[in-house]
Design a protein around this motif. Structure first.
Motif, short mmCIF file in Angstrom:
data_model
loop_
_atom_site.label_atom_id
_atom_site.label_comp_id
_atom_site.label_asym_id
_atom_site.label_seq_id
_atom_site.Cartn_x
_atom_site.Cartn_y
_atom_site.Cartn_z
N ALA A 70 52.82 44.38 44.68
CA ALA A 70 51.61 44.69 43.90
C ALA A 70 51.72 44.13 42.49
O ALA A 70 50.76 43.57 41.94
N HIS A 156 43.06 46.86 46.51
CA HIS A 156 42.45 47.64 45.43
C HIS A 156 41.03 48.02 45.86
O HIS A 156 40.19 47.15 46.10
N PRO A 273 45.17 43.34 44.95
CA PRO A 273 45.63 43.98 43.71
C PRO A 273 45.81 42.97 42.59
O PRO A 273 46.40 41.91 42.77
#
Length: 294
Positions: A70, A156, A273
């Motif tokens: 991430a 996300h 992300p």
């Protein structure tokens, strides 16, 4: 400050984690799978933890690996986008969105004028398609709006628009339906069980079990075709509150038994992300959150 940062190993790790394969990462980076494996092992020694589990289908991130991915993906994406913005012929003011044909036609496109009015410096490229885009592998797509009951832990999730299903028809058809069993319009998706179950649930909730065998049944492959058929008077349609909202506002469709509805799924805006920080994506998601609230 960054002298000890293993940048080459982080690039190899990010590619392997995103593609879930050392071989695919090697092809993307134009190196050998052995070179990728060596870089990953070096990074694991540097971090002091295992980043991947080896499984029969390839590799799977450990919890530590998911945390590093991430961060690494977002950081490399920021760098790539900054470099794009520095180029004279930059496409930094554009973003690409993937969603279904029906959501694009019935909900998104009619509202996009408000986005352009609020953010005239940005241009949205719309990809309407039934196939699901892997946002971690396809870097050409910035945002996807997906219809599902699923959760997406690796992506996300910016905002969600919940729906309910009700039955709608042209005003004259709804008036007739109160006196006689009408024709019904339905959608035959690849997963048409969603609509079949929705009809059954609505009929039970409305106390109209006999409607499960309609006088006639007209089926279409896409929701926007089904709604147009209902507007044209072909019958009553089981429709999402999201998809039908503009037609109801215009008076071309009205609800039958508005007090009766059944739960649907949700439309969720997703991105890889880190990409939510890219200025056009950040602006679009902020606008979309407000539209979802309204």
């Amino acid at each position: 400050m960054f002298a000890s940062l293993p940048v080459t190993a982080l690039r190899a790790f990010e590619a392997a984690a995103r593609l879930r394969s050392f071989k695919a990462a090697a092809a993307e980076l134009a190196v050998t799978p052995t070179a990728v494996s060596h870089q990953i092992k070096a990074l694991e020694r540097h971090a002091g933890v295992a980043l991947f589990d080896r499984v029969p289908q390839g590799v799977r991130l450990t919890d530590a690996g998911a945390r590093l991915f991430a961060s690494a993906h977002g950081a490399l994406l920021d760098i790539a986008q900054t470099l794009d913005a520095l180029r004279p012929a930059s496409a930094a003011g554009a973003l690409t969105l993937s969603t279904t044909h029906s959501f694009a036609a019935l909900w998104l496109v009619p509202r996009l004028g408000r986005f352009y009015q609020a953010y005239p410096q940005y241009q949205l490229r719309l990809q309407a398609q039934a196939e699901t885009i892997d946002l971690l592998q396809d870097a050409s797509v910035d945002v996807a709006i997906r219809y599902s009951r699923q959760r997406y832990p690796l992506l996300h999730a910016s905002c969600t628009l919940q729906e309910r299903f009700g039955v709608y028809g042209a005003p004259a058809v709804v008036a007739q339906a109160r006196r006689a069993r009408p024709a019904l319009v339905t959608v035959r998706w690849r997963d048409s069980a969603l609509y079949d179950e929705g009809w059954l649930q609505w009929c039970e909730a409305a106390g109209l079990p006999a409607w499960r065998k309609p006088a006639a049944l007209h089926a279409y492959a896409e929701e926007h075709y089904a709604l147009q058929a209902a507007i044209a008077g072909q019958g009553l349609v089981l429709a999402s509150s999201v998809m039908v909202s503009d037609s109801v506002a215009a008076g071309t469709l009205v609800p039958l038994r508005p007090e009766v509805s059944v739960a649907g799924a949700a439309y969720t805006a997703l991105c890889a992300p880190g990409r939510e920080r890219h200025p056009p994506v950040k602006a679009f998601l902020a606008w979309l959150r407000q539209e979802f609230k309204d």
